[in-house]
Design a protein around this motif. Structure first.
Motif, PDB file in Angstrom:
ATOM      1  N   LYS A 180     125.166  47.585 -11.609  1.00  0.00           N
ATOM      2  CA  LYS A 180     124.694  46.465 -10.790  1.00  0.00           C
ATOM      3  C   LYS A 180     124.544  46.914  -9.347  1.00  0.00           C
ATOM      4  CE  LYS A 180     125.633  41.612  -9.669  1.00  0.00           C
ATOM      5  NZ  LYS A 180     124.397  41.067 -10.290  1.00  0.00           N
ATOM      6  N   LEU A 181     123.346  46.774  -8.811  1.00  0.00           N
ATOM      7  CA  LEU A 181     123.018  47.229  -7.467  1.00  0.00           C
ATOM      8  C   LEU A 181     122.391  46.093  -6.671  1.00  0.00           C
ATOM      9  CD1 LEU A 181     121.290  50.544  -8.612  1.00  0.00           C
ATOM     10  CD2 LEU A 181     123.657  50.314  -7.815  1.00  0.00           C
ATOM     11  N   ILE A 182     122.336  46.265  -5.362  1.00  0.00           N
ATOM     12  CA  ILE A 182     121.656  45.314  -4.472  1.00  0.00           C
ATOM     13  C   ILE A 182     120.668  46.112  -3.634  1.00  0.00           C
ATOM     14  CG2 ILE A 182     121.935  43.629  -2.610  1.00  0.00           C
ATOM     15  CD1 ILE A 182     124.905  43.373  -3.570  1.00  0.00           C
ATOM     16  N   ALA A 183     119.397  45.778  -3.737  1.00  0.00           N
ATOM     17  CA  ALA A 183     118.387  46.511  -2.987  1.00  0.00           C
ATOM     18  C   ALA A 183     118.531  46.256  -1.491  1.00  0.00           C
ATOM     19  CB  ALA A 183     116.990  46.111  -3.453  1.00  0.00           C
ATOM     20  N   LYS A 184     118.399  47.298  -0.690  1.00  0.00           N
ATOM     21  CA  LYS A 184     118.420  47.136   0.763  1.00  0.00           C
ATOM     22  C   LYS A 184     117.149  46.419   1.222  1.00  0.00           C
ATOM     23  CE  LYS A 184     121.368  51.135   1.744  1.00  0.00           C
ATOM     24  NZ  LYS A 184     121.464  52.491   2.326  1.00  0.00           N
ATOM     25  N   ASP A 185     117.221  45.828   2.402  1.00  0.00           N
ATOM     26  CA  ASP A 185     116.105  45.022   2.910  1.00  0.00           C
ATOM     27  C   ASP A 185     114.817  45.822   3.047  1.00  0.00           C
ATOM     28  OD1 ASP A 185     117.715  42.801   3.006  1.00  0.00           O
ATOM     29  OD2 ASP A 185     118.194  43.004   5.137  1.00  0.00           O
ATOM     30  N   ASP A 186     114.931  47.095   3.378  1.00  0.00           N
ATOM     31  CA  ASP A 186     113.732  47.915   3.597  1.00  0.00           C
ATOM     32  C   ASP A 186     113.330  48.710   2.356  1.00  0.00           C
ATOM     33  OD1 ASP A 186     115.898  49.600   3.631  1.00  0.00           O
ATOM     34  OD2 ASP A 186     115.300  50.710   5.424  1.00  0.00           O
ATOM     35  N   ALA A 187     113.944  48.412   1.212  1.00  0.00           N
ATOM     36  CA  ALA A 187     113.627  49.109  -0.036  1.00  0.00           C
ATOM     37  C   ALA A 187     112.653  48.284  -0.870  1.00  0.00           C
ATOM     38  CB  ALA A 187     114.902  49.377  -0.826  1.00  0.00           C
ATOM     39  N   GLU A 188     112.056  48.917  -1.868  1.00  0.00           N
ATOM     40  CA  GLU A 188     111.153  48.239  -2.790  1.00  0.00           C
ATOM     41  C   GLU A 188     111.757  48.234  -4.185  1.00  0.00           C
ATOM     42  OE1 GLU A 188     106.705  48.806  -2.452  1.00  0.00           O
ATOM     43  OE2 GLU A 188     107.403  50.637  -1.477  1.00  0.00           O
ATOM     44  N   THR A 189     111.893  47.063  -4.772  1.00  0.00           N
ATOM     45  CA  THR A 189     112.341  46.950  -6.157  1.00  0.00           C
ATOM     46  C   THR A 189     111.103  46.847  -7.042  1.00  0.00           C
ATOM     47  OG1 THR A 189     114.400  45.857  -5.521  1.00  0.00           O
ATOM     48  CG2 THR A 189     113.697  45.621  -7.811  1.00  0.00           C
ATOM     49  N   LEU A 190     110.903  47.847  -7.877  1.00  0.00           N
ATOM     50  CA  LEU A 190     109.722  47.891  -8.738  1.00  0.00           C
ATOM     51  C   LEU A 190     109.972  47.228 -10.085  1.00  0.00           C
ATOM     52  CD1 LEU A 190     108.559  51.584  -8.156  1.00  0.00           C
ATOM     53  CD2 LEU A 190     108.126  49.543  -6.746  1.00  0.00           C
ATOM     54  N   VAL A 191     111.215  47.324 -10.551  1.00  0.00           N
ATOM     55  CA  VAL A 191     111.575  46.801 -11.872  1.00  0.00           C
ATOM     56  C   VAL A 191     112.945  46.137 -11.761  1.00  0.00           C
ATOM     57  CG1 VAL A 191     111.907  47.370 -14.323  1.00  0.00           C
ATOM     58  CG2 VAL A 191     110.315  48.719 -12.938  1.00  0.00           C
ATOM     59  N   GLU A 192     113.124  45.019 -12.451  1.00  0.00           N
ATOM     60  CA  GLU A 192     114.406  44.309 -12.480  1.00  0.00           C
ATOM     61  C   GLU A 192     114.946  44.258 -13.906  1.00  0.00           C
ATOM     62  OE1 GLU A 192     113.861  40.425 -10.824  1.00  0.00           O
ATOM     63  OE2 GLU A 192     114.079  41.134  -8.753  1.00  0.00           O
ATOM     64  N   ILE A 193     116.265  44.051 -14.003  1.00  0.00           N
ATOM     65  CA  ILE A 193     116.916  43.837 -15.284  1.00  0.00           C
ATOM     66  C   ILE A 193     117.922  42.707 -15.089  1.00  0.00           C
ATOM     67  CG2 ILE A 193     118.618  45.662 -14.838  1.00  0.00           C
ATOM     68  CD1 ILE A 193     118.468  46.283 -17.888  1.00  0.00           C
ATOM     69  N   GLN A 194     117.732  41.602 -15.771  1.00  0.00           N
ATOM     70  CA  GLN A 194     118.549  40.399 -15.568  1.00  0.00           C
ATOM     71  C   GLN A 194     118.595  39.989 -14.097  1.00  0.00           C
ATOM     72  OE1 GLN A 194     121.751  40.057 -19.095  1.00  0.00           O
ATOM     73  NE2 GLN A 194     122.374  41.500 -17.532  1.00  0.00           N
ATOM     74  N   GLU A 195     117.478  40.104 -13.418  1.00  0.00           N
ATOM     75  CA  GLU A 195     117.318  39.772 -12.001  1.00  0.00           C
ATOM     76  C   GLU A 195     118.068  40.713 -11.068  1.00  0.00           C
ATOM     77  OE1 GLU A 195     118.194  35.631 -11.412  1.00  0.00           O
ATOM     78  OE2 GLU A 195     116.509  34.971 -12.649  1.00  0.00           O
ATOM     79  N   ASP A 196     118.608  41.798 -11.581  1.00  0.00           N
ATOM     80  CA  ASP A 196     119.208  42.847 -10.760  1.00  0.00           C
ATOM     81  C   ASP A 196     118.203  43.998 -10.615  1.00  0.00           C
ATOM     82  OD1 ASP A 196     121.747  41.643 -10.404  1.00  0.00           O
ATOM     83  OD2 ASP A 196     122.375  42.330 -12.395  1.00  0.00           O
ATOM     84  N   PRO A 197     118.265  44.754  -9.530  1.00  0.00           N
ATOM     85  CA  PRO A 197     117.361  45.903  -9.363  1.00  0.00           C
ATOM     86  C   PRO A 197     117.564  46.937 -10.465  1.00  0.00           C
ATOM     87  CG  PRO A 197     118.427  45.338  -7.288  1.00  0.00           C
ATOM     88  CD  PRO A 197     119.117  44.544  -8.348  1.00  0.00           C
ATOM     89  N   PHE A 198     116.454  47.440 -10.981  1.00  0.00           N
ATOM     90  CA  PHE A 198     116.497  48.458 -12.034  1.00  0.00           C
ATOM     91  C   PHE A 198     115.890  49.770 -11.544  1.00  0.00           C
ATOM     92  CE2 PHE A 198     115.026  50.495 -15.994  1.00  0.00           C
ATOM     93  CZ  PHE A 198     116.230  50.531 -16.679  1.00  0.00           C
ATOM     94  N   ILE A 199     114.702  49.726 -10.977  1.00  0.00           N
ATOM     95  CA  ILE A 199     114.120  50.875 -10.278  1.00  0.00           C
ATOM     96  C   ILE A 199     113.866  50.459  -8.838  1.00  0.00           C
ATOM     97  CG2 ILE A 199     112.180  52.457 -10.068  1.00  0.00           C
ATOM     98  CD1 ILE A 199     111.796  52.382 -13.022  1.00  0.00           C
ATOM     99  N   VAL A 200     114.472  51.182  -7.913  1.00  0.00           N
ATOM    100  CA  VAL A 200     114.362  50.889  -6.485  1.00  0.00           C
ATOM    101  C   VAL A 200     113.946  52.171  -5.770  1.00  0.00           C
ATOM    102  CG1 VAL A 200     115.521  49.971  -4.441  1.00  0.00           C
ATOM    103  CG2 VAL A 200     116.251  49.224  -6.717  1.00  0.00           C
ATOM    104  N   ILE A 201     113.009  52.057  -4.852  1.00  0.00           N
ATOM    105  CA  ILE A 201     112.594  53.219  -4.065  1.00  0.00           C
ATOM    106  C   ILE A 201     112.744  52.900  -2.576  1.00  0.00           C
ATOM    107  CG2 ILE A 201     111.024  54.115  -5.805  1.00  0.00           C
ATOM    108  CD1 ILE A 201     108.705  52.878  -4.221  1.00  0.00           C
ATOM    109  N   GLY A 202     112.881  53.934  -1.773  1.00  0.00           N
ATOM    110  CA  GLY A 202     113.029  53.735  -0.339  1.00  0.00           C
ATOM    111  C   GLY A 202     112.827  55.031   0.415  1.00  0.00           C
ATOM    112  N   LYS A 203     113.121  54.994   1.693  1.00  0.00           N
ATOM    113  CA  LYS A 203     112.994  56.162   2.553  1.00  0.00           C
ATOM    114  C   LYS A 203     114.258  56.315   3.383  1.00  0.00           C
ATOM    115  CE  LYS A 203     107.940  55.879   2.887  1.00  0.00           C
ATOM    116  NZ  LYS A 203     106.766  55.749   3.781  1.00  0.00           N
ATOM    117  N   PHE A 204     114.553  57.557   3.731  1.00  0.00           N
ATOM    118  CA  PHE A 204     115.668  57.845   4.632  1.00  0.00           C
ATOM    119  C   PHE A 204     115.268  59.042   5.480  1.00  0.00           C
ATOM    120  CE2 PHE A 204     119.717  59.750   5.882  1.00  0.00           C
ATOM    121  CZ  PHE A 204     120.386  58.628   6.381  1.00  0.00           C
TER     122      PHE A 204
END
Length: 243
Positions: A180-204
């Motif tokens: 169970k994860l929480i996407a950061k505000d500046d990240a993109e959630t591409l796929v969810e599972i039970q309304e939780d982030p499943f694939i998330v991408i971002g930059k650093f």
């Protein structure tokens, strides 16, 4: 494309009890064989580092890490990087491997963390990346406690937006659990599972990051997932995004 894939290995030590008598046996297993074969078939060059080899093989300099387009961490806890033998037993000062990964991403490298019992916060919070420098690097907020969501009945992820990584993927196979994860505000959630982030991408910094919240292999990854016609495609696309 060249990646460093770290983790997805374990040793099982068993006690066999037969009435009065008992004996022990030990076996070594690797979980990413199918994934690594798929990547090789797609032309991705992989340096595979099983968990126990981190002690002696993980790069000690940023220049060594820069030879890779991306680093993949899968089902390997932070202690394996932070408590290497020469530090734990001999009190030697060593470069912090997770600091090196952070510096690598800041300078333009790619980082993918794949879910599992020893990914993110993990079982009994033992993976503990929440309390490391990678908490800043990854595109998700991690829980303070055991973050596993067990779904023995199976659950199918769903796409949340259009993106090149999931282009042409309309239906996902079932999974048996995830972190169970929480996407950061500046990240993109591409796929969810039970309304939780499943694939998330971002930059650093100058680099790119990604998280896949479930396993790349059993047990959370089902046979349906392993046999899925898009299995190779999804991993290659995530890595292509990171490079």
């Amino acid at each position: 494309m060249k990646i460093l894939f770290v983790g997805e290995s374990w040793v099982i030590h068993m006690i066999h009890t037969k009435g009065y008598d008992s004996f022990t046996s030990t076996k070594y297993e690797e979980g990413a064989t199918h994934l690594l074969e798929c990547l090789g078939e797609a032309g991705v060059e992989v340096d595979y580092m099983p968990a126990h080899m981190v002690q002696v093989k993980f790069p000690k300099t940023i220049d060594q890490l820069k030879s890779y387009d991306a680093i993949v961490l899968s089902d390997i806890g932070s202690n394996t990087f932070l408590l290497q033998n020469s530090t734990f037993y001999e009190m030697k000062v060593l470069p912090n491997a997770l600091d090196l990964i952070s510096e690598y991403v800041t300078g333009g490298g790619g980082l993918l963390m794949i879910g599992g019992y020893l990914s993110f916060t993990g079982i009994e919070a033992k993976a503990n990346y929440k309390n490391t420098v990678l908490a800043e690097v990854l595109p998700v907020e991690m829980l303070d406690v055991d973050d596993r969501v067990e779904v023995p009945q199976g659950i199918n992820p769903t796409n949340t937006k259009e993106h090149q990584i999931i282009e042409g993927i309309d239906e996902w196979p079932a999974f048996l659990g995830y972190n169970k994860l929480i996407a950061k505000d500046d990240a993109e959630t591409l796929v969810e599972i039970q309304e939780d982030p499943f694939i998330v991408i971002g930059k650093f910094g100058q680099g790119k990051t990604a998280c896949f919240a479930s396993d790349c292999a059993p047990h959370w990854g089902t046979k349906e997932f392993m046999d899925w016609e898009q299995y190779q495609t999804i991993w290659v696309r995530i890595l292509d995004y990171l490079k």
